[in-house]
Design a protein around this motif. Structure first.
Motif, short mmCIF file in Angstrom:
data_model
loop_
_atom_site.label_atom_id
_atom_site.label_comp_id
_atom_site.label_asym_id
_atom_site.label_seq_id
_atom_site.Cartn_x
_atom_site.Cartn_y
_atom_site.Cartn_z
N LEU A 1 0.78 -1.26 -0.18
CA LEU A 1 -0.03 -0.12 -0.03
C LEU A 1 0.80 1.09 -0.05
CD1 LEU A 1 -2.76 1.23 0.34
CD2 LEU A 1 -2.52 1.23 3.00
N GLU A 2 0.70 2.29 -0.85
CA GLU A 2 1.16 3.54 -1.03
C GLU A 2 -0.04 4.59 -0.74
OE1 GLU A 2 2.91 6.46 -4.19
OE2 GLU A 2 4.03 4.45 -3.90
N LEU A 3 0.08 5.18 0.40
CA LEU A 3 -0.85 6.16 0.73
C LEU A 3 -0.53 7.28 1.17
CD1 LEU A 3 -4.04 6.48 1.39
CD2 LEU A 3 -3.54 5.56 3.71
N ALA A 4 -0.98 8.51 0.45
CA ALA A 4 -0.64 9.66 0.79
C ALA A 4 -1.97 10.43 1.44
CB ALA A 4 -0.43 10.73 -0.20
N PHE A 5 -1.67 11.24 2.32
CA PHE A 5 -3.02 11.72 3.19
C PHE A 5 -2.77 12.95 3.75
CE2 PHE A 5 -0.47 8.75 5.89
CZ PHE A 5 -0.17 9.81 7.01
N GLN A 6 -3.83 13.59 3.74
CA GLN A 6 -4.08 15.06 4.66
C GLN A 6 -5.09 14.84 5.88
OE1 GLN A 6 -5.23 17.96 2.11
NE2 GLN A 6 -3.23 18.22 0.75
N LEU A 7 -4.70 14.30 6.95
CA LEU A 7 -5.56 14.07 8.06
C LEU A 7 -4.86 14.82 9.16
CD1 LEU A 7 -5.79 10.24 7.36
CD2 LEU A 7 -7.55 12.04 6.75
N ASP A 8 -5.80 15.13 10.14
CA ASP A 8 -5.20 15.57 11.45
C ASP A 8 -4.67 14.52 12.22
OD1 ASP A 8 -7.41 14.37 12.97
OD2 ASP A 8 -8.57 16.52 12.58
N LEU A 9 -4.30 14.59 13.48
CA LEU A 9 -3.68 13.38 14.34
C LEU A 9 -4.85 12.45 14.77
CD1 LEU A 9 -0.92 15.40 16.07
CD2 LEU A 9 -0.55 13.89 14.00
N SER A 10 -5.86 12.85 15.16
CA SER A 10 -7.00 12.07 15.41
C SER A 10 -7.27 10.93 14.32
CB SER A 10 -7.94 12.63 16.26
OG SER A 10 -8.70 13.40 15.27
N GLN A 11 -7.43 11.71 13.14
CA GLN A 11 -8.07 10.96 11.84
C GLN A 11 -6.80 9.93 11.70
OE1 GLN A 11 -8.63 14.31 9.78
NE2 GLN A 11 -11.05 13.89 9.83
N GLN A 12 -5.45 10.38 11.77
CA GLN A 12 -4.23 9.54 11.44
C GLN A 12 -4.25 8.23 12.48
OE1 GLN A 12 -0.35 11.00 11.09
NE2 GLN A 12 -1.15 13.04 10.26
N ASN A 13 -4.81 8.35 13.70
CA ASN A 13 -4.99 7.38 14.66
C ASN A 13 -6.02 6.34 13.94
OD1 ASN A 13 -2.88 7.65 16.82
ND2 ASN A 13 -4.44 9.24 17.71
N GLU A 14 -7.02 6.97 13.60
CA GLU A 14 -8.00 6.02 13.31
C GLU A 14 -7.53 5.25 11.91
OE1 GLU A 14 -11.10 5.12 14.37
OE2 GLU A 14 -10.20 6.42 16.23
N LEU A 15 -6.91 6.04 11.13
CA LEU A 15 -5.96 5.33 9.93
C LEU A 15 -5.25 4.19 10.43
CD1 LEU A 15 -5.27 5.05 6.82
CD2 LEU A 15 -3.67 6.99 7.27
N ALA A 16 -4.41 4.28 11.21
CA ALA A 16 -3.28 3.52 11.77
C ALA A 16 -4.22 2.10 12.38
CB ALA A 16 -2.51 4.00 12.89
N LYS A 17 -5.17 2.45 12.96
CA LYS A 17 -5.98 1.26 13.66
C LYS A 17 -6.59 0.38 12.36
CE LYS A 17 -7.31 3.50 17.84
NZ LYS A 17 -8.69 3.99 18.56
N SER A 18 -7.07 1.16 11.24
CA SER A 18 -7.59 0.45 10.12
C SER A 18 -6.43 -0.43 9.37
CB SER A 18 -8.18 1.30 9.09
OG SER A 18 -9.23 1.91 9.50
N LEU A 19 -5.18 0.29 9.33
CA LEU A 19 -4.32 -0.39 8.67
C LEU A 19 -3.73 -1.71 9.48
CD1 LEU A 19 -1.76 2.73 7.83
CD2 LEU A 19 -3.25 1.22 6.06
N VAL A 20 -3.81 -1.70 10.78
CA VAL A 20 -3.21 -2.92 11.69
C VAL A 20 -4.12 -4.03 11.44
CG1 VAL A 20 -3.03 -3.58 14.05
CG2 VAL A 20 -2.04 -1.62 13.31
N GLU A 21 -5.43 -3.91 10.90
CA GLU A 21 -6.40 -5.02 10.59
C GLU A 21 -5.83 -5.57 9.11
OE1 GLU A 21 -10.20 -3.52 10.98
OE2 GLU A 21 -9.94 -2.48 12.85
N LEU A 22 -5.11 -4.99 8.55
CA LEU A 22 -4.66 -5.50 7.15
C LEU A 22 -3.51 -6.65 7.54
CD1 LEU A 22 -4.55 -2.36 4.98
CD2 LEU A 22 -6.41 -4.04 5.22
N ASN A 23 -3.70 -7.65 7.80
CA ASN A 23 -2.83 -8.63 8.33
C ASN A 23 -1.77 -9.20 7.39
OD1 ASN A 23 -4.49 -9.02 10.63
ND2 ASN A 23 -5.73 -10.46 9.78
#
Length: 122
Positions: free
Chosen positions: A56-78
């Motif tokens: 996955l190559e992902l560029a983003f414009q997210l605030d830090l709380s949204q980045q935390n949500e993104l990271a939680k989603s990424l961890v589910e990608l086993n």
């Protein structure tokens, strides 16, 4: 001239977009390059459907709380092995990047980052 191009899906079409992609297409996808995510991106909801994603190559414009949500989603990608993350502003310049929740990516072998690390000791 800036080389950044972004395309948005109109809010009234987002549900149709995700319904169209829910089948085997997303479940079997193994590589996604050049994706962009911001506050309005339907990709935020689609990430959890990418069960077999390895790259996955992902560029983003997210605030830090949204980045935390993104990271939680990424961890589910086993199956993720290669992850390229870019935290950028509107002009493509590096912005703050938070990696607190990425330690659960057990199959990760390649990590590329573009942004300003909040905790440089990571």
């Amino acid at each position: 001239m800036n080389g950044i191009y972004r395309s948005k899906i109109a809010p009234q079409h987002r549900g149709n977009f995700l319904n169209h992609l829910r089948g085997n297409l997303l479940q079997n996808l193994q590589a996604l390059w050049g994706a962009f995510m911001d506050n309005d991106s339907p990709l935020k909801d689609a990430l959890k459907l990418l069960k077999n994603l390895r790259k996955l190559e992902l560029a983003f414009q997210l605030d830090l709380s949204q980045q935390n949500e993104l990271a939680k989603s990424l961890v589910e990608l086993n199956h993720i092995q290669t992850l390229k993350l870019k935290s950028i502003d509107e002009m493509g310049r590096p912005q703050d990047i938070d990696l607190n929740h990425l330690s659960g990516l057990v199959n990760l072998s390649d990590l590329y980052l573009f942004g300003k690390l909040l905790k440089p000791s990571i």
